[in-house]
Scaffold this motif. Structure first.
Motif, short mmCIF file in Angstrom:
data_model
loop_
_atom_site.label_atom_id
_atom_site.label_comp_id
_atom_site.label_asym_id
_atom_site.label_seq_id
_atom_site.Cartn_x
_atom_site.Cartn_y
_atom_site.Cartn_z
N ARG A 37 0.99 9.84 10.95
CA ARG A 37 2.46 9.80 10.44
C ARG A 37 3.40 10.31 11.76
N ASP B 292 3.30 4.59 8.16
CA ASP B 292 2.10 5.32 8.25
C ASP B 292 0.96 4.33 9.16
N GLU C 10 -7.70 4.96 -2.89
CA GLU C 10 -7.74 3.75 -3.96
C GLU C 10 -7.91 2.39 -3.17
N GLY D 89 -2.07 12.58 0.26
CA GLY D 89 -2.29 12.04 -0.82
C GLY D 89 -1.43 10.74 -1.28
N ALA D 90 -0.45 10.30 -0.34
CA ALA D 90 0.16 9.00 -0.82
C ALA D 90 0.32 8.49 0.63
N ILE D 91 0.52 7.18 0.60
CA ILE D 91 0.88 6.39 2.01
C ILE D 91 2.30 6.16 2.07
N GLU D 92 2.91 6.62 3.02
CA GLU D 92 4.43 6.42 3.38
C GLU D 92 4.77 5.24 4.27
N GLU E 74 1.00 -0.99 -0.03
CA GLU E 74 -0.03 0.00 -0.09
C GLU E 74 0.83 1.49 -0.06
N VAL E 75 2.11 1.20 0.16
CA VAL E 75 2.98 2.25 0.32
C VAL E 75 3.17 2.83 -1.11
N GLY E 76 2.90 4.17 -1.25
CA GLY E 76 3.17 4.89 -2.49
C GLY E 76 1.57 5.15 -3.24
N ARG E 77 0.59 4.43 -2.54
CA ARG E 77 -0.71 4.43 -3.18
C ARG E 77 -1.50 5.88 -2.21
N SER E 78 -2.64 6.13 -2.93
CA SER E 78 -3.51 6.91 -2.56
C SER E 78 -4.28 6.41 -1.46
#
Length: 337
Positions: free
Chosen positions: A302, A321, A292, A315-318, A285-289
Motif C-alpha cells: 500500500r 493496493d 476471503e 484486514g481490508a483491501i483498499e 475486492e476493495v473492502g474485503r478481507s
C-alpha cells in the motif's frame, strides 16, 4: 562499447568459406589449363608444367596478367572466353564480397545502435553478469519482462560475449564510470540492479547511479555482508539484499526445520510448484478481507509499503493496493495424444 545479440555466423567461418571457394576456383582453372597445356605458349618455349599452370591461373584470376603465358590454340582461347573469364569475375566477387560484408556489418551495427539509442527507455540495467546477475535476469524473464529491455553492464569481455549469446544487449565497461552508465541510458531506466562481485564496488555503482539520476531510478543492490547494507541505503539504494545473511538463514532453517527450506526452494524455483506473484486489487475486492479471496494472499503493498495481514491495516483491501500472493507455477502437463 555496446554489444548486441549475435544474429549471424561468426566472421571466421564466413572468411573460411570464402577462402575455400577461392582455392577451389583456382584449382579448377589449374586443371582446365593443364588438360589443354599444349594450346598455351610460354616465353621460355619449354612447355607448360604444372607449376606454370598454377602461375597462369593465379595471375589470370587476380587480373595481374603479365603476358608471359598466352593461349595460342583455338581451344585454349575458347577455354579463356567461356571458363577463365567468368571465373575471374567470380574470383573478384569473392574477394570484394568479403570487404562488402565487413562494411555492411559495420553499417548494420551502426544502424542498430542508432535505433536502439532512440527507442531505449523504461529498461532495467543489470550491473554484473555473474551468478546473481543471471539469476536476477531469469527472474525478470519469468515475470514476462521483455528481454530487449534488459541491458547488462559488464567489464569482462568473455562474460559480455556470454550475455550477448543469451540474447541480451551488453555494454562492456565498468558500471562505476559515468560514461558507461550514460551509454546504458541510465536516466531513462526503470531500475538498476547492482550485482557486483564486491561490496565496495556496489557502493561506488550506487553512488554513481544516484548522482546521474538524482533518485529518479529505483536502485536494487546486493551485498555480501549485512554491516554494509546501511551504507548502501545511505548511498541511495532503495532495496538491499544481503546475500550472506540470507544464505546463512536458509542454512539454519535447513537444519532446524528441513520442510521450511523445501517450501522456500519451491517458491524460488520457477515451474516447480508454488511461486510468489503480485497483482493489482480488483474493484470488487476493495473492502474485503484478503483471507476471503480464493487467491492465497500473504501481504499487501500500500503506497509503496508492505502491509502484513496481521497489521490493523491488513484486514481490508483498499483502492490501489497490490496483492502479494502465492500462485501455482507448475508447468502444464502435455496433452494426451
Amino acid at each position: 562499447m555496446i554489444h548486441f545479440p549475435v544474429v549471424r555466423k561468426g566472421p571466421l567461418r564466413a572468411l573460411s568459406l570464402r577462402l575455400f571457394a577461392a582455392l577451389v576456383l583456382v584449382l579448377v582453372i589449374v586443371g582446365v589449363v593443364y588438360l589443354d597445356r599444349d594450346g598455351y605458349r610460354d616465353v621460355n618455349e619449354d612447355g607448360m608444367t604444372l607449376l606454370d599452370c598454377f602461375y597462369y591461373a593465379v595471375v589470370t584470376l587476380s587480373t595481374t596478367g603479365y603476358g608471359d603465358i598466352t593461349p595460342v590454340s583455338d581451344s585454349a582461347r575458347w577455354v579463356n572466353v567461356l571458363i577463365v573469364t567468368p571465373a575471374r569475375v567470380l574470383f573478384l566477387i569473392i574477394l570484394v564480397g568479403t570487404t562488402l560484408e565487413v562494411l555492411t556489418e559495420q553499417y548494420r551495427t551502426s544502424l542498430r545502435t542508432t535505433r536502439w539509442r532512440r527507442n531505449v527507455k523504461d529498461h532495467v540495467i543489470v550491473c554484473g553478469y555473474g551468478t546473481k546477475g543471471r539469476s536476477a535476469i531469469s527472474a525478470l524473464l519469468e515475470t514476462g519482462f521483455d528481454k530487449s529491455r534488459i541491458i547488462v553492464v559488464e567489464r569482462n569481455p568473455t562474460v559480455v560475449r556470454q550475455a550477448t549469446s543469451a540474447g541480451l544487449v551488453a555494454i562492456e565497461g565498468s558500471a562505476t564510470r559515468s560514461a558507461v552508465l550514460d551509454e546504458a541510458h541510465v536516466r531513462n531506466a526503470k531500475a538498476v540492479i547492482i550485482a557486483a562481485d564486491s561490496d565496495d564496488a556496489s557502493v561506488l555503482v550506487t553512488l554513481t547511479v544516484r548522482q546521474l539520476t538524482v533518485g529518479q531510478v529505483r536502485i536494487i543492490a546486493a551485498v555480501r555482508e549485512a554491516e554494509n547494507a546501511p551504507l548502501l541505503k545511505q548511498s541511495g539504494a532503495h532495496h538491499v539484499i544481503v546475500s550472506s545473511a540470507t544464505a546463512g538463514r536458509l542454512l539454519g532453517l535447513s537444519t532446524s526445520a528441513p520442510p521450511l527450506i523445501d517450501v522456500v526452494e519451491d517458491l524460488l524455483s520457477p515451474g516447480q510448484g508454488m511461486a510468489l506473484a503480485m497483482r493489482s486489487a480488483n474493484r470488487d475486492e476493495v473492502g474485503r478481507s484478503p483471507r476471503e479471496l480464493e487467491t492465497l494472499v500473504i501481504a499487501l503493498v500500500r503506497r509503496g509499503k508492505v502491509v502484513s495481514l496481521a497489521d490493523p491495516g491488513g484486514g481490508a483491501i483498499e483502492t490501489g493496493d497490490m496483492l502479494v500472493y502465492v500462485r501455482d507455477d507448475r508447468s502444464p502437463a502435455p496433452a494426451a495424444s
